[in-house]
Design a protein around this motif. Structure first.
Motif: not given
Length: 244
Positions: A75-86, A175-185
């Motif tokens: 994935a190129s970006i993280n995605l989530g529910p609109e209400g949470t992101l608002n 959760l895309s690499p934009a998140f995964m770069r911050s964690a050793y998984t």
């Protein structure tokens, strides 16, 4: 950083890795088909160190559960529910643009932390927003960046290219690499079982052999579960070996 078959000592410890594993969530039939984990909390840190929790609601995928997050390295970006992101972007006074996307000033340092299975992972501010290129975004001058979290919408909606039918997805968050770069998984198909293979080459009077030992576990709990020997001599009869 990508390792296969072992852990990176710089992140997991050089001798006996101490990694807390969270079981992946299976589908309705109990079979695990995706790397899914429960998302238990989202928080943001604002000016003067003020930490504000973001309402995340419950899962639309599994009734009565916390929201479900799935890892997707493609994935190129993280995605989530609109209400949470608002609520997330609203903490900085930002709402969706006319195209449904979330844009932030490129110089805004966003401190966002996600809790997955009880493990808190702060996202590096450089990965909280993404460059869109000059002329893109609502400012049209390159001063606006794309928020790394964009909204999942139905097929009738749109959100800056994230026009996915959320009802078809196995999770509430992607959760895309934009998140995964911050964690050793560490992704493990054997419940975190450590496997070690030791190969020894031995020279005998009449030839050489390769011994392969297979261990499970680590430290004092390590045990041998397999042993094989490979040698050209094994292909010969005892009579032929005596002739050597």
């Amino acid at each position: 950083l990508l390792t296969i078959g072992n852990h990176a000592p710089a992140y997991a410890g050089s001798t006996e890795p101490r990694i807390n594993f969270t079981s992946a969530i299976g589908d309705a039939d109990g079979v695990v088909r995706h790397w899914r984990v429960p998302l238990t909390e989202i928080s943001v840190q604002l000016q003067h160190g003020v930490v504000e929790p973001i309402p995340i609601g419950s899962s639309s995928v599994i009734a009565g559960s916390n929201p479900i997050a799935v890892f997707d390295s493609a994935a190129s970006i993280n995605l989530g529910p609109e209400g949470t992101l608002n609520a997330l972007y609203g903490a900085w006074g930002i709402g969706p643009a006319s195209d449904g996307g979330y844009y932030v000033p490129c110089d805004l340092q966003m401190n966002v932390t996600l809790s997955l299975g009880g493990i808190r992972v702060p996202i590096h501010p450089l990965d909280a927003s993404l460059q869109t290129g000059s002329g893109n975004g609502p400012s049209n001058d390159g001063s606006s960046c794309l928020g790394s979290f964009q909204a999942l919408r139905s097929l009738s909606g749109s959100s800056n290219g994230a026009n996915l039918n959320s009802s078809f997805l196995p999770a509430d968050f992607v959760l895309s690499p934009a998140f995964m770069r911050s964690a050793y998984t560490v992704f493990s198909c054997d419940a975190g079982l450590t496997t070690t293979q030791v190969v020894m080459k031995t020279t005998f009077e009449k030839g050489v052999a390769e011994e392969v030992y297979l261990f499970h576990g680590s430290g004092e709990e390590m045990e041998v579960v397999g042993w094989t020997v490979n040698s050209p001599l094994l292909q010969l009869s005892p009579e032929d070996v005596n002739k050597l």
